[in-house]
Design a protein around this motif. Structure first.
Motif, PDB file in Angstrom:
ATOM      1  N   VAL A 172       1.111  -1.296  -0.169  1.00 37.64           N
ATOM      2  CA  VAL A 172       0.013   0.350  -0.470  1.00 37.64           C
ATOM      3  C   VAL A 172       0.959   1.603  -0.299  1.00 37.64           C
ATOM      4  N   ASN A 173       2.505   1.300  -0.043  1.00 37.18           N
ATOM      5  CA  ASN A 173       3.707   1.803   0.486  1.00 37.18           C
ATOM      6  C   ASN A 173       3.400   3.185  -1.082  1.00 37.18           C
ATOM      7  N   ASN A 174       3.174   4.433  -1.527  1.00 36.63           N
ATOM      8  CA  ASN A 174       2.785   4.903  -2.012  1.00 36.63           C
ATOM      9  C   ASN A 174       4.419   5.019  -3.376  1.00 36.63           C
ATOM     10  N   THR A 175       3.993   6.109  -4.277  1.00 34.77           N
ATOM     11  CA  THR A 175       5.314   5.681  -5.303  1.00 34.77           C
ATOM     12  C   THR A 175       6.011   3.937  -5.901  1.00 34.77           C
ATOM     13  N   ALA A 176       5.073   3.043  -6.086  1.00 39.03           N
ATOM     14  CA  ALA A 176       4.910   2.039  -5.922  1.00 39.03           C
ATOM     15  C   ALA A 176       5.863   0.982  -5.256  1.00 39.03           C
ATOM     16  N   ASP A 177       5.948   1.871  -4.005  1.00 38.46           N
ATOM     17  CA  ASP A 177       7.024   1.052  -2.978  1.00 38.46           C
ATOM     18  C   ASP A 177       8.167   0.853  -3.247  1.00 38.46           C
ATOM     19  N   THR A 178       8.578   2.411  -4.059  1.00 40.31           N
ATOM     20  CA  THR A 178      10.061   2.370  -4.747  1.00 40.31           C
ATOM     21  C   THR A 178      11.070   3.655  -3.813  1.00 40.31           C
ATOM     22  N   ASN A 179      12.090   3.973  -3.166  1.00 43.28           N
ATOM     23  CA  ASN A 179      12.988   4.110  -2.975  1.00 43.28           C
ATOM     24  C   ASN A 179      12.388   5.793  -2.860  1.00 43.28           C
ATOM     25  N   MET A 180      11.793   6.374  -4.102  1.00 40.11           N
ATOM     26  CA  MET A 180      11.234   7.083  -4.454  1.00 40.11           C
ATOM     27  C   MET A 180      10.196   8.105  -3.085  1.00 40.11           C
ATOM     28  N   ALA A 181       9.513   6.813  -3.251  1.00 38.40           N
ATOM     29  CA  ALA A 181       8.612   7.258  -1.974  1.00 38.40           C
ATOM     30  C   ALA A 181       9.286   8.246  -0.629  1.00 38.40           C
ATOM     31  N   VAL A 182       8.301   8.352  -0.464  1.00 39.10           N
ATOM     32  CA  VAL A 182       9.339   9.379   1.145  1.00 39.10           C
ATOM     33  C   VAL A 182       8.248   8.675   1.915  1.00 39.10           C
TER      34      VAL A 182
END
Lengths: 327, 327, 327
Positions: free
Chosen positions: B127-137
Motif C-alpha cells: 500500500v506504499n505510495n510511489t510503487a513502494d520505491t525508494n522514491m517514496a518519501v
C-alpha cells in the motif's frame, strides 16, 4: 523477466550434441524446527529454535568440467556454505568456504589445486553413521569432531583411478604461514586414504597429520567399513588420535534400513580421551533418524540424538524435524 | 567462452517438456545521479553523487520450485542485496541478507522456513505510495522507517491460498538469543496480515509485534488500500506504533497515472511521534516521480522528494535520475 | 540433481531464435605452485607455496545485455574476485569487488554507472607486457603498481564507438566522502583515454587524476602501443606520475611469440622515483613466461620473474607453474 537454467536433458531433446555446458549452479538448503537442551556446552535451558543445517549443511556452488580431448578434463568447483535461518555465510572470511579448486582429471585419476577436503575427511564421512548427516551424534561424541582441519587451504590433492574397487587419495596442504607469522596456526598437513569399494562391501583406511606452527601436532588414524545387505546397511569406524597433550580412542557404528521412500537410521558413538595430565574423559551417545523422500531432490526428515559426558553427569539432547531441498 | 542461461521459453521451443528447471538466477540493478541536501540527518551541504538503489534496492538471487506431484511444490529463495555504486553487500554479515528460505506450497498456501519477510512488511510495501520505491518519501517521514525488523531470522511464515480475493499470512520469528545473551536484541516476533484484492480493489490490515531482549517492545498496526481507476490509481495507508517510550500515528497517500510507457507518481506522507517524555515530533513530505519503460526489464526514471521536521525548521531534499535493469 | 547452464549454441540448435538469454554466469580460476624469495617486501626466506592468481586473478561474475530495440542495449556486470587457494574474496568489504555496473550502449558507444575501471586502467592493461598477466613484472617494478585506484566507486564511464580504429573513453568518480569524513580517502577521480587500434597496430594515450581528501593528488600520464608482426608481437608503455611528495618515470617493453598452442613471453620493466626529499629509487626487472592452450578455455603455464631495487642490493625472484580455467 526471470530466465531459467535448464537441465542437460534439453541438450538431448534439442539434439544439440555439440553444445557444451560450462558451469552448473547447484545447492542444498536445509531448515527445520528443533528442541535442544545442552548441559555440556550450553546452559542447560530447553529451547525451541528454527535452525538451518539440521540434516545437512546448506550450501550453494558453481562447478564445471571441460573435455580437453584424449580423456583429459579440466574441472573446477566453488562452494559456499551458509545458514538458511539467517542467510549468514558458514565462514565470514571466505567467499567459498567449503571448496575452491581447479584441476585436471583423466585415466590416472585427478589432481586438484586450491582449498580441498583432506583425504582423511573423505573416509571419515564415508563410514560415518546416519548417512554422515548432522543427525549423526559422532561429531559431538568424537573429540576430533571439531579438532582436525577438514578443509585445507593452499593444498593439492590427488585421487587415484579405481582399480577393481581399490582406490586411494593423497592431499598435502602447504604450511605457508609457518615462518611468516610464528605462533600462527599452520595448515601444513599431510593426508592419505586407501579404499576398497565393491558391490555391497566398503573397507577403508585413512591418515591425517596436522603440524601446527607452535610445534604441536595431531595425528589421526581411521579404519572403517560398511556392508549393505539390502534390507539393512551396517557401518562402523574406529579412530585413534595422537595429539600434543592427549590421545583419543573412539568408535562409532550405524544401521540403516530402507522402507520404500522412508529410510530409518540408528547410530552409536563412543569416545575416550586420555590427557597427559588429568583424568580420562569418556563420552557416548546415540541417534535415531528417519528420512522421507518427497522426490529425488526434496526430503522431509525427523530425528533424535543424545550424548553424555560420563562422571560429569551431563547430557545433551536434541529432537528435530525439517526439510532438505537440493537443486 | 561464456555460456549463457536460457529462458524457459527454450523448453517449449525444443519440445522438451520433460526437462525441469531447478534454479533461476535473477537480479535487479539500479544506479543514478542524485543531488541531495540533508539538514535533518546530514550536514546540510548540497552534494552530487552517483548512487545505487535510487528507485529500487539492487539485488541478485537464486530461486527455484520443484513439482513434487499431487499439487505439492518445494520452493527456495536465496537473495542478496548490494549497491551497484560500490559493489558492497547490503549487509556485511549475511551472504543472503534479503531472503533465505526453503519450504513447501500447495492448495493450502505455502510454508517457508528461514529468513522471511514478516507478514506486516508485505502489506506495508503493497500500500506504499510511489510503487513502494525508494522514491517514496514514506521511509524518511515515518518513524518506523528503519524501526521494525523487516526481515526476520529464524522464522516460519505461512501464506494462505487466495479465497475469492481474500488471503492472509502469519509469520513467527523465534527469539533464539533471548535467554542466551541477556540484553542482546531478540528477534522474537509475531506478525500477521489479512488482505482483500480483487480487480481494482485492494484492502488490507497488518500487525507486527517485536519483543526485545531488554524487555522493551514495539507493536505496529496498519490499515491500507488502493483503488485502480485505470487512468489513475489511488492508494493510502494509516499506521499506529506503540513502542516502549513513544507512540506514532502516521499516514501516507499516493496517486499514479500511466501515459503509455511513462508512469507518473505523487506521494505524501505525514507522521506524528508522541514520546513519553518531551515534545511531539511532526514530520511530513512529498515526492514526485516518473518512470519510463525502455522495455519490460529496463526502466529510466527521475524523481524529487522533500520532507521537513516541523518546529525544527529542518529540511531534506533530493532530486535524481537513473536506470533500473532487471534480469 | 544438478542442472546445467547451456551454451547459447543450444538456442540455434533448437531453433528458438525468439528466446533471450538474460544472464551469463562466468568465471576464471587460476592456481599453481610457486617458489618465491622476496628480499624487498618480504623476509628473504625461500618458500614453496600453492598460490592462486599466478597467471591471472581468479573471479566469477554475472553479466547480461538486453536488446531494447533501435540499436539500444541495457548492459550490466557484477564481478567478484577471489583466491582459489583459500576461497577468500579479493576484498572482504565488497560482494562485487572487481566490477559492478549498469548502463546503456548504442551507436554512440556506452555509458555505465557504478564501480567502473577508470579509462586509464584500460590502456595500462592493454599495453602491458606478458599479456597483462600477473607474470608481468610491471606491477612490482612500477611505483604505481598498487598506487592508483584501479576500480572506481561511484563512477560514470563513457566509451565512444570505434571510428575507423579510433576510440576513446572518459570516466569520472564522484568524491562523495570528501566533505563527509575529512581525512578519509576520496575517490574523486578523472580519467580519459584515446586509442588507435587497427589490424596489427595499437597506439594509445591515457590520463588519470586522483584527488585525495587530505589535499594530496596523483596524476598519471601513459603512452603505449603494440605492433603484431604475426611471428612476434612487440609492445611498450611509458608512464609518468606526478604525486604529492614524489615523481615517477617508468617504462616497460614486451615481446611475445606464438608456436602452435604455445606462446612465449618476455617482459622488461624499469622505474625511477624521485622523491621531494631523499634519494632517487631505481627498480628494474624482467619476466619470462610460456602458456600452453589445453583448449580455448584451459591453459597450462610456467614463468619466472625477478626484479631488484638498485643501490639497496635487494632482489625478488619467483618461479611458478599452474593452470588457468575459464568458464
Amino acid at each position: 523477466m526471470k530466465k531459467s537454467l535448464i537441465a542437460l536433458a534439453v541438450l538431448a531433446a534439442a539434439g544439440a550434441a555439440s553444445a557444451q555446458s560450462s558451469v552448473t549452479l547447484y545447492g542444498r538448503l536445509d531448515a527445520g524446527l528443533v528442541n535442544v537442551k545442552d548441559e555440556i556446552n550450553g546452559d542447560g535451558v530447553t529451547r525451541n529454535k528454527l535452525e538451518s543445517n539440521v540434516l545437512n549443511n546448506s550450501l550453494w556452488g558453481m562447478k564445471g568440467s571441460e573435455d580437453l580431448g584424449g580423456g583429459l578434463k579440466a574441472n573446477f568447483v566453488l562452494e559456499q556454505g551458509m545458514s538458511v535461518d539467517t542467510g549468514a555465510p558458514a565462514n565470514a572470511e571466505r567467499a567459498f568456504h567449503r571448496q575452491a579448486t581447479v584441476g585436471l582429471s583423466g585415466s590416472f585419476g585427478s589432481v586438484d589445486l586450491g582449498r580441498n577436503y583432506p583425504a582423511y575427511d573423505t573416509i571419515r564421512t564415508l563410514v560415518n553413521n546416519t548417512a554422515d548427516t548432522n543427525m549423526a551424534v559422532t561429531n559431538e561424541v568424537f573429540a576430533n569432531g571439531g579438532d582436525y582441519t577438514n578443509r585445507t587451504n593452499n593444498s593439492i590433492r590427488f585421487n587415484s583411478a579405481d582399480y577393481s574397487g581399490f582406490s586411494g587419495a593423497v592431499s598435502y596442504g602447504f604450511g605457508e604461514n609457518k615462518d611468516v607469522t610464528p605462533g600462527a596456526k599452520s595448515t601444513d598437513q599431510v593426508s592419505l586414504n586407501v579404499k576398497y569399494a565393491n558391490g555391497p562391501v566398503l573397507a577403508a583406511y585413512a591418515h591425517l597429520s596436522d603440524k601446527q606452527a607452535d610445534g604441536s601436532s595431531k595425528k589421526y588414524n581411521l579404519i572403517g567399513g560398511a556392508y549393505d545387505f539390502g534390507v539393512v546397511r551396517l557401518n562402523a569406524g574406529y579412530n585413534t588420535t595422537k595429539r600434543t597433550g592427549s590421545d583419543d580412542k573412539e568408535y562409532q557404528v550405524g544401521v540403516s534400513a530402507p522402507f520404500g521412500a522412508t529410510t530409518v537410521y540408528f547410530g552409536y558413538a563412543n569416545s575416550k580421551t586420555d590427557p597427559d595430565v588429568g583424568a580420562t574423559v569418556k563420552r557416548s551417545g546415540f541417534d535415531l533418524a528417519a528420512t522421507y523422500a518427497l522426490s529425488k531432490r526434496t526430503t522431509a526428515y525427523a530425528g533424535y540424538k543424545t550424548y553424555e559426558v560420563k562422571d560429569a553427569n551431563k547430557e545433551f539432547t536434541a529432537v528435530g524435524a525439517g526439510i532438505r531441498h537440493v537443486f
